[in-house]
Design an enzyme around this catalytic site. Structure first.
Site, PDB file in Angstrom:
ATOM      1  CD  GLU A   5     -10.994   7.060  -5.547  1.00  0.00           C
ATOM      2  OE1 GLU A   5     -11.641   7.337  -6.228  1.00  0.00           O
ATOM      3  OE2 GLU A   5      -9.848   7.755  -5.720  1.00  0.00           O
ATOM      4  CG  ASP A   6      -7.266   8.128  -9.481  1.00  0.00           C
ATOM      5  OD1 ASP A   6      -7.424   7.405 -10.479  1.00  0.00           O
ATOM      6  OD2 ASP A   6      -7.386   9.185  -9.222  1.00  0.00           O
ATOM      7  CG  HIS A  66     -12.317  10.817  -3.600  1.00  0.00           C
ATOM      8  ND1 HIS A  66     -13.051  11.818  -3.948  1.00  0.00           N
ATOM      9  CD2 HIS A  66     -12.809   9.687  -4.290  1.00  0.00           C
ATOM     10  CE1 HIS A  66     -13.727  11.456  -5.089  1.00  0.00           C
ATOM     11  NE2 HIS A  66     -13.833  10.235  -5.172  1.00  0.00           N
ATOM     12  CB  ILE A  68      -3.446   9.230  -6.487  1.00  0.00           C
ATOM     13  CG1 ILE A  68      -2.298   9.376  -6.156  1.00  0.00           C
ATOM     14  CG2 ILE A  68      -3.708   8.472  -7.753  1.00  0.00           C
ATOM     15  CD1 ILE A  68      -1.413   8.159  -5.347  1.00  0.00           C
TER      16      ILE A  68
END
Length: 73
Positions: A5-6, A66, A68
């Protein structure tokens, strides 16, 4: 395996990767798997992500990272 996600990378080349975002209405590649945080050393010749253990008592069932961010003191 299911995508990140990141990613946030420290100046020393260590990368922290969040994975496992579950959001209503969004397709999940692993709906029964909790979210995860990985560490990857980008200084290695063949960097591989290593799953970090999350402390006991943490609610992994609802963990859906969601983004970082890293704070350096």
């Amino acid at each position: 395996e299911y995508g990140s996600e990141d990613i946030d990378i420290l100046p020393n080349g260590l990368a922290f990767i969040s994975s496992g975002l579950k959001y209503p209405g969004m397709h999940s590649f692993a709906p029964d798997k909790p979210g995860e945080i990985f560490l990857m050393d980008l200084n290695e010749d063949n960097p591989r992500p290593i799953q970090l253990r999350i402390s006991r008592g943490f609610d992994l069932a609802s963990f859906s990272p969601h983004g970082i961010s890293i704070y350096i003191d």
